[in-house]
Write a protein that holds these residues in place. Structure first.
Motif, PDB file in Angstrom:
ATOM      1  N   GLY A 104      42.983 -23.434   8.785  1.00 32.24           N
ATOM      2  CA  GLY A 104      42.510 -22.312   8.902  1.00 32.24           C
ATOM      3  C   GLY A 104      43.539 -21.352   9.883  1.00 32.24           C
ATOM      4  N   PHE A 105      43.376 -19.964   9.798  1.00 31.46           N
ATOM      5  CA  PHE A 105      44.107 -19.140  10.885  1.00 31.46           C
ATOM      6  C   PHE A 105      43.506 -18.727  11.994  1.00 31.46           C
ATOM      7  CE2 PHE A 105      46.331 -18.321   6.763  1.00 31.46           C
ATOM      8  CZ  PHE A 105      47.679 -18.317   6.970  1.00 31.46           C
ATOM      9  N   VAL A 154      46.022 -23.625  11.823  1.00 34.20           N
ATOM     10  CA  VAL A 154      45.459 -24.872  12.562  1.00 34.20           C
ATOM     11  C   VAL A 154      44.784 -25.850  11.721  1.00 34.20           C
ATOM     12  CG1 VAL A 154      45.425 -23.611  14.796  1.00 34.20           C
ATOM     13  CG2 VAL A 154      43.381 -23.704  13.250  1.00 34.20           C
ATOM     14  N   GLY A 155      44.943 -26.847  12.006  1.00 34.93           N
ATOM     15  CA  GLY A 155      44.000 -27.956  11.303  1.00 34.93           C
ATOM     16  C   GLY A 155      42.887 -27.981  11.830  1.00 34.93           C
ATOM     17  N   LEU A 156      42.042 -27.984  10.673  1.00 30.71           N
ATOM     18  CA  LEU A 156      40.488 -27.801  11.029  1.00 30.71           C
ATOM     19  C   LEU A 156      39.798 -29.331  11.032  1.00 30.71           C
ATOM     20  CD1 LEU A 156      39.483 -24.533   9.711  1.00 30.71           C
ATOM     21  CD2 LEU A 156      39.987 -25.132  12.144  1.00 30.71           C
ATOM     22  N   GLU A 157      40.066 -30.159   9.875  1.00 28.94           N
ATOM     23  CA  GLU A 157      39.755 -31.327   9.587  1.00 28.94           C
ATOM     24  C   GLU A 157      40.861 -32.080   8.631  1.00 28.94           C
ATOM     25  OE1 GLU A 157      36.563 -31.140   6.591  1.00 28.94           O
ATOM     26  OE2 GLU A 157      35.409 -29.577   7.894  1.00 28.94           O
ATOM     27  N   ILE A 158      40.644 -33.509   8.775  1.00 33.85           N
ATOM     28  CA  ILE A 158      41.594 -34.333   8.239  1.00 33.85           C
ATOM     29  C   ILE A 158      41.232 -34.896   6.886  1.00 33.85           C
ATOM     30  CG2 ILE A 158      43.236 -36.428   8.383  1.00 33.85           C
ATOM     31  CD1 ILE A 158      43.478 -35.356  11.075  1.00 33.85           C
ATOM     32  N   GLU A 159      39.622 -35.424   7.373  1.00 34.07           N
ATOM     33  CA  GLU A 159      38.748 -36.360   6.269  1.00 34.07           C
ATOM     34  C   GLU A 159      37.938 -35.349   5.677  1.00 34.07           C
ATOM     35  OE1 GLU A 159      39.987 -39.133   4.949  1.00 34.07           O
ATOM     36  OE2 GLU A 159      41.567 -39.248   6.357  1.00 34.07           O
ATOM     37  N   PRO A 160      37.516 -35.278   4.407  1.00 33.20           N
ATOM     38  CA  PRO A 160      37.904 -36.212   3.242  1.00 33.20           C
ATOM     39  C   PRO A 160      39.204 -35.543   2.806  1.00 33.20           C
ATOM     40  CG  PRO A 160      36.074 -34.860   2.613  1.00 33.20           C
ATOM     41  CD  PRO A 160      36.274 -34.720   4.038  1.00 33.20           C
ATOM     42  N   ASP A 202      44.229 -15.631   5.027  1.00 32.94           N
ATOM     43  CA  ASP A 202      44.367 -15.267   6.361  1.00 32.94           C
ATOM     44  C   ASP A 202      43.674 -13.760   6.644  1.00 32.94           C
ATOM     45  OD1 ASP A 202      45.205 -14.762   9.273  1.00 32.94           O
ATOM     46  OD2 ASP A 202      47.218 -13.937   8.687  1.00 32.94           O
ATOM     47  N   GLN A 203      43.663 -13.126   5.647  1.00 36.82           N
ATOM     48  CA  GLN A 203      42.913 -11.660   5.556  1.00 36.82           C
ATOM     49  C   GLN A 203      41.432 -11.922   5.623  1.00 36.82           C
ATOM     50  OE1 GLN A 203      44.833  -9.222   2.721  1.00 36.82           O
ATOM     51  NE2 GLN A 203      46.790  -9.023   4.176  1.00 36.82           N
ATOM     52  N   SER A 204      41.385 -12.956   4.687  1.00 35.59           N
ATOM     53  CA  SER A 204      39.670 -13.030   4.585  1.00 35.59           C
ATOM     54  C   SER A 204      39.129 -13.960   5.726  1.00 35.59           C
ATOM     55  CB  SER A 204      39.573 -13.812   3.296  1.00 35.59           C
ATOM     56  OG  SER A 204      39.952 -15.366   3.334  1.00 35.59           O
ATOM     57  N   GLY A 205      39.927 -14.807   6.408  1.00 32.06           N
ATOM     58  CA  GLY A 205      39.217 -15.535   7.360  1.00 32.06           C
ATOM     59  C   GLY A 205      38.721 -16.842   6.856  1.00 32.06           C
ATOM     60  N   THR A 206      39.092 -17.287   5.656  1.00 34.30           N
ATOM     61  CA  THR A 206      38.574 -18.184   5.134  1.00 34.30           C
ATOM     62  C   THR A 206      39.197 -19.654   5.236  1.00 34.30           C
ATOM     63  OG1 THR A 206      37.584 -17.081   3.414  1.00 34.30           O
ATOM     64  CG2 THR A 206      37.693 -19.419   2.735  1.00 34.30           C
ATOM     65  N   ALA A 207      38.775 -20.826   5.699  1.00 38.24           N
ATOM     66  CA  ALA A 207      39.423 -22.191   5.887  1.00 38.24           C
ATOM     67  C   ALA A 207      39.982 -22.447   4.382  1.00 38.24           C
ATOM     68  CB  ALA A 207      38.504 -23.103   6.637  1.00 38.24           C
ATOM     69  N   PHE A 208      40.922 -23.315   4.229  1.00 41.59           N
ATOM     70  CA  PHE A 208      41.366 -23.627   2.971  1.00 41.59           C
ATOM     71  C   PHE A 208      41.844 -25.092   3.056  1.00 41.59           C
ATOM     72  CE2 PHE A 208      44.472 -21.320   5.550  1.00 41.59           C
ATOM     73  CZ  PHE A 208      45.571 -22.332   5.448  1.00 41.59           C
ATOM     74  N   THR A 209      42.026 -25.679   1.745  1.00 39.90           N
ATOM     75  CA  THR A 209      42.500 -26.789   1.583  1.00 39.90           C
ATOM     76  C   THR A 209      43.671 -26.735   0.339  1.00 39.90           C
ATOM     77  OG1 THR A 209      41.179 -27.312  -0.306  1.00 39.90           O
ATOM     78  CG2 THR A 209      40.454 -28.095   1.965  1.00 39.90           C
ATOM     79  N   ALA A 210      44.408 -27.810   0.186  1.00 38.58           N
ATOM     80  CA  ALA A 210      45.551 -27.699  -0.816  1.00 38.58           C
ATOM     81  C   ALA A 210      44.967 -27.398  -2.104  1.00 38.58           C
ATOM     82  CB  ALA A 210      46.347 -28.668  -0.635  1.00 38.58           C
ATOM     83  N   SER A 211      43.736 -27.962  -2.407  1.00 38.88           N
ATOM     84  CA  SER A 211      43.081 -27.985  -3.762  1.00 38.88           C
ATOM     85  C   SER A 211      42.560 -26.532  -3.928  1.00 38.88           C
ATOM     86  CB  SER A 211      42.043 -28.780  -4.187  1.00 38.88           C
ATOM     87  OG  SER A 211      41.141 -28.851  -3.142  1.00 38.88           O
ATOM     88  N   MET A 212      42.123 -25.817  -2.735  1.00 39.86           N
ATOM     89  CA  MET A 212      41.699 -24.529  -2.784  1.00 39.86           C
ATOM     90  C   MET A 212      42.794 -23.573  -3.013  1.00 39.86           C
ATOM     91  SD  MET A 212      38.953 -24.753   0.351  1.00 39.86           S
ATOM     92  CE  MET A 212      38.545 -22.820   0.151  1.00 39.86           C
ATOM     93  N   LEU A 213      43.947 -23.744  -2.591  1.00 43.27           N
ATOM     94  CA  LEU A 213      44.963 -22.979  -2.701  1.00 43.27           C
ATOM     95  C   LEU A 213      45.509 -23.070  -4.107  1.00 43.27           C
ATOM     96  CD1 LEU A 213      47.141 -23.378   0.524  1.00 43.27           C
ATOM     97  CD2 LEU A 213      45.823 -21.338  -0.041  1.00 43.27           C
ATOM     98  N   VAL A 214      45.466 -24.124  -4.961  1.00 43.17           N
ATOM     99  CA  VAL A 214      45.808 -24.290  -6.121  1.00 43.17           C
ATOM    100  C   VAL A 214      44.981 -23.594  -7.141  1.00 43.17           C
ATOM    101  CG1 VAL A 214      46.270 -26.004  -8.271  1.00 43.17           C
ATOM    102  CG2 VAL A 214      47.161 -26.327  -5.836  1.00 43.17           C
ATOM    103  N   SER A 215      43.542 -23.551  -6.834  1.00 46.04           N
ATOM    104  CA  SER A 215      42.685 -23.043  -7.630  1.00 46.04           C
ATOM    105  C   SER A 215      42.861 -21.452  -7.338  1.00 46.04           C
ATOM    106  CB  SER A 215      41.089 -23.343  -7.190  1.00 46.04           C
ATOM    107  OG  SER A 215      40.963 -24.755  -7.158  1.00 46.04           O
ATOM    108  N   ALA A 216      43.061 -20.788  -6.138  1.00 48.62           N
ATOM    109  CA  ALA A 216      43.351 -19.537  -5.787  1.00 48.62           C
ATOM    110  C   ALA A 216      44.716 -19.157  -6.679  1.00 48.62           C
ATOM    111  CB  ALA A 216      43.416 -19.221  -4.271  1.00 48.62           C
TER     112      ALA A 216
END
Length: 92
Positions: free
Chosen positions: A88-89, A77-83, A22-36
């Protein structure tokens, strides 16, 4: 399979990482959260992050957090569904 204790620990860690996104403004996926989680050491137990149901659980945490924030000043908010589902916030 994740135990209830592991789920509680992981959920708090995901919420903490979501604040960073949220603070960085970066969009994210579940795999990105696991990597973080891996990079930050917040995942407590590295083996926990390798469980097959971890990404699905992370997605559930994001969905619950999105529902909690709905109607507030900041929203997920959802930004993409596929792939892969991407969120993002944004300001309400």
């Amino acid at each position: 399979m994740l135990t209830e204790e592991q789920k509680l620990t992981l959920e708090q860690s995901v919420r903490d990482v979501l604040q960073d996104f949220d603070q960085s403004g970066t969009a994210f996926t579940a795999s990105m959260l696991v990597s973080a989680l891996r990079e930050s050491g917040m995942g407590a137990d590295e083996r926990l992050l390798d469980e097959p149901d971890t990404e699905a659980f992370v997605t559930d945490v994001v969905t619950r957090r999105r529902d909690e924030l709905d109607g507030g000043p900041r929203q997920i908010v959802g930004l993409e569904i596929e792939p892969e589902q991407k969120w993002g916030f944004k300001d309400a």
